[in-house]
Design a protein around this motif. Structure first.
Motif, mmCIF file in Angstrom:
data_model
loop_
_atom_site.group_PDB
_atom_site.id
_atom_site.type_symbol
_atom_site.label_atom_id
_atom_site.label_comp_id
_atom_site.label_asym_id
_atom_site.label_seq_id
_atom_site.Cartn_x
_atom_site.Cartn_y
_atom_site.Cartn_z
ATOM 1 N N VAL A 1 0.805 -1.218 0.000
ATOM 2 C CA VAL A 1 0.000 0.000 0.000
ATOM 3 C C VAL A 1 0.841 1.271 0.000
ATOM 4 O O VAL A 1 0.454 2.283 -0.615
ATOM 5 N N ASN A 2 1.998 1.261 0.657
ATOM 6 C CA ASN A 2 2.792 2.491 0.773
ATOM 7 C C ASN A 2 3.959 2.555 -0.206
ATOM 8 O O ASN A 2 4.819 3.420 -0.080
ATOM 9 N N THR A 3 3.982 1.670 -1.179
ATOM 10 C CA THR A 3 5.112 1.656 -2.113
ATOM 11 C C THR A 3 4.892 2.546 -3.327
ATOM 12 O O THR A 3 5.843 2.879 -4.040
ATOM 13 N N GLY A 4 3.631 2.893 -3.588
ATOM 14 C CA GLY A 4 3.330 3.661 -4.793
ATOM 15 C C GLY A 4 3.333 2.832 -6.055
ATOM 16 O O GLY A 4 3.290 3.370 -7.164
ATOM 17 N N ILE A 5 3.383 1.527 -5.896
ATOM 18 C CA ILE A 5 3.426 0.621 -7.045
ATOM 19 C C ILE A 5 2.012 0.120 -7.335
ATOM 20 O O ILE A 5 1.322 -0.370 -6.443
ATOM 21 N N ALA A 6 1.590 0.258 -8.571
ATOM 22 C CA ALA A 6 0.259 -0.207 -8.956
ATOM 23 C C ALA A 6 0.268 -1.731 -9.110
ATOM 24 O O ALA A 6 1.131 -2.298 -9.796
ATOM 25 N N LEU A 7 -0.687 -2.369 -8.486
ATOM 26 C CA LEU A 7 -0.772 -3.829 -8.548
ATOM 27 C C LEU A 7 -1.637 -4.241 -9.737
ATOM 28 O O LEU A 7 -2.722 -4.800 -9.595
ATOM 29 N N ASP A 8 -1.114 -3.967 -10.926
ATOM 30 C CA ASP A 8 -1.825 -4.363 -12.132
ATOM 31 C C ASP A 8 -1.478 -5.814 -12.466
ATOM 32 O O ASP A 8 -0.770 -6.496 -11.718
ATOM 33 N N GLN A 9 -1.941 -6.280 -13.618
ATOM 34 C CA GLN A 9 -1.731 -7.686 -13.956
ATOM 35 C C GLN A 9 -0.245 -8.027 -14.064
ATOM 36 O O GLN A 9 0.194 -9.084 -13.584
ATOM 37 N N ASN A 10 0.539 -7.146 -14.670
ATOM 38 C CA ASN A 10 1.968 -7.431 -14.815
ATOM 39 C C ASN A 10 2.654 -7.549 -13.463
ATOM 40 O O ASN A 10 3.474 -8.454 -13.242
#
Length: 579
Positions: free
Chosen positions: A480-489
């Motif tokens: 949640v705090n990484t700024g990384i989008a958890l998309d399919q890739n």
């Protein structure tokens, strides 16, 4: 062989005798042969595989003939079981069901090793003319036939579980689980289009487009089919439901006792015992053969002349795959000093310096990896832990030896029970059953299929089951705090990394890297570790390449070679590409 009840039972057990031993350290095809570990035993047979030293004329370890012998043995049982006098109907039903299971399983192993295979649908006539020899069936046709054969075994009366002396024999739960694994493999890039949009993967589509049998049929489909992932998801969900209904649950550990006081951290204890505690209910199907002297336990434990050989060493690639204590990849965790991971500093305990990479890591790292100035939990003359140090003249250092040492300055602890005894100059191997398939794998199989179907929230639920047992927060909470989008890739990376960690050194990585088409990325580079020739910290804590060859040819090594002597017997038997 079928003269009475006892003889028939012995014959049934002979049908199991063709199963490859998954933990035979010197001769296992897929145990020490990926990039998880590098060993001091490069002179042994298995080491030809990571070196790329195998060909069709010299396949080194080949299951081709053995597996077909096993299939024949099972068909002979089916053809003779009605002749056994006094065999109870229930026993006959079980023997028939187990024979069908083994026929399916042996075909699956052929499929896994060689790709499209011969489908042996009945007992072959020894006098069949060469002109009528079978040819390889297309891969997808093999999958459908094997799946139907597993279903036939279940319908014939396989039990949901086996107990007592029958433990380790086939069950309906194992049939569903192995079928589900097969469906996952069939949906994976290697067999589902032969290429991938993921960067750094190999493209085999051109090679496989020309790979056809005598009848001109394409043996491996070069067109992507999303429906394969749907079938994989359905099969793994069905296997999970059957396993849970049969009482299988993720292992949750045992209380600390005076007989086994360490590890005393409850999460690390659970993880250390997950595959070694016979009382656990996570393992769905086991190989019950006992471990040999030259297998995992003696080869993994700190050096002791005549007993423990200190030689199964996790690679830097594997070490960096484990998460941080926050449940994140080391490169994604803002709280982890990724740039300084190869520096060293004092630990919070009294044990002195260690690499920063070894600190603030997840419980699986601590449970399964011994690093410089850490403890290895084994019984040494009544002491239940041993400090491991890996500089040249330390207790786990080379001390001038050219064998029986850690090539990377680390040791494996997974699969070594803390009750492994090292007294004087002798070691005592602990007997336990090896996991062929366990519930955590099914959760990750299902999650991987869901990710490929872009059903990401459902995938997280099943990944989180494994993470929670490992003492980590769930995927969403961790990222949640990484700024990384958890998309399919990103979710594809997460589920693959979770699988790499959780199933470390359980015969999976050899196949996973191949089915993901990442062979050249991971298997065509030399392993790295610490400088084991260093006499002090300044020289030891240096990333150093291990000077053992690591070669992976594409497309050759994605499938194993059919022995050339077999190909020579029949013009219909097409060799795999590259051989």
């Amino acid at each position: 062989a079928f003269k009475d009840k006892a003889a028939a039972e012995r014959y049934l057990y002979s049908c199991y005798g063709y199963l490859p031993n998954p933990r035979a350290g010197a001769n296992s095809l897929d145990f020490f042969t990926a990039d998880e570990v590098v060993t001091a035993f490069e002179h042994e047979t298995f080491a030809n595989f990571p070196k790329g030293n195998y060909t069709a004329s010299s396949p080194v370890i080949s299951y081709w003939n053995t597996l077909f012998q096993g299939i024949r043995q099972c068909y002979m049982l089916l053809g003779n079981i009605d002749k056994v006098p006094g065999l109870p109907a229930n026993d006959k039903q079980q023997y028939v069901a187990e024979a069908h299971f083994l026929i399916a399983y042996y075909h699956f192993l052929l499929l896994k090793c060689y790709g499209p295979t011969l489908l042996i649908k009945e007992l072959p006539d020894l006098n069949v003319p060469v002109s009528e020899y079978p040819e390889r069936a297309p891969y997808d046709e093999c999958v459908e036939w094997i799946a139907a054969k597993f279903d036939e075994a279940i319908a014939a009366g396989l039990k949901p579980e086996q107990t007592g002396n029958a433990y380790g024999r086939a069950t309906s739960t194992a049939a569903l689980a192995i079928k589900a694994r097969m469906m996952l493999y069939a949906a994976s890039p290697l067999f589902n289009g032969a290429k991938s949009d993921v960067s750094e993967t190999d493209d085999l589509s051109g090679t496989y487009a020309a790979f056809k049998n005598e009848a001109g049929k394409e043996l491996i489909n070069t067109h992507f089919d999303l429906g394969k992932w749907e079938r994989a998801a359905q099969a793994n969900l069905a296997a999970i439901q059957a396993a849970e209904a049969a009482g299988h649950v993720l292992y949750t550990g045992t209380p600390v006792t005076t007989a086994m006081p360490l590890p005393d951290d409850p999460t690390e204890r659970t993880l250390r015992l997950t595959i070694t505690d016979k009382a656990g209910k996570e393992i769905i199907w086991s190989d019950t053969r006992k471990e040999g002297t030259y297998d995992l336990q003696n080869k993994s434990t700190p050096f002791l002349t005549g007993a423990s050989w200190c030689g199964v060493a996790p690679t830097l690639t594997m070490l960096e795959s484990f998460y941080t204590k926050n449940g994140l990849p080391i490169e994604d965790d803002p709280a982890f000093d990724y740039a300084g991971r190869y520096n060293y500093s004092a630990q919070a305990n009294e044990n002195g310096n260690t690499l920063n990479l070894n600190q603030n890591r997840e419980p699986r790292f601590n449970a399964w990896i011994a690093f410089h100035n850490s403890y290895y939990e084994v019984n040494r003359n009544g002491k239940f832990q041993e400090l491991t140090q890996f500089r040249e003249n330390d207790n786990c250092g080379t001390k001038g030896r050219t064998n029986n040492y850690s090539p990377t300055g680390y040791l494996n602890k997974k699969g070594v029970p803390p009750l492994f005894s090292r007294n004087g100059t002798s070691g005592s191997i602990v007997d336990y059953y090896w996991p062929v398939i366990r519930l955590a794998e099914l959760y990750l199989n299902y999650a991987e299929a869901l990710v490929e179907l872009n059903r990401l929230d459902e995938a997280k639920v099943h990944i989180d089951k494994v993470r929670t047992r490992a003492g980590l927060k769930g995927v969403d909470e961790s990222w949640v705090n990484t700024g990384i989008a958890l998309d399919q890739n990103k979710m594809r990376q997460i589920v693959r990394q979770e699988r790499t960690i959780e199933l470390y050194l359980e015969n999976h990585r050899f196949w996973d890297v191949r089915r993901w088409l990442l062979g050249r990325k991971y298997f065509n580079v030399k392993a790295k570790g610490m400088n084991i020739g260093g006499l002090d910290d300044a020289n030891f804590f240096k990333v150093t390449e291990v000077n053992f060859a690591r070669i992976f040819y594409s497309p050759d090594h994605y499938l194993l070679p059919i022995p050339s002597g077999e190909v020579d017997k029949s013009a219909k038997l097409k060799q795999n590409p590259g051989y």
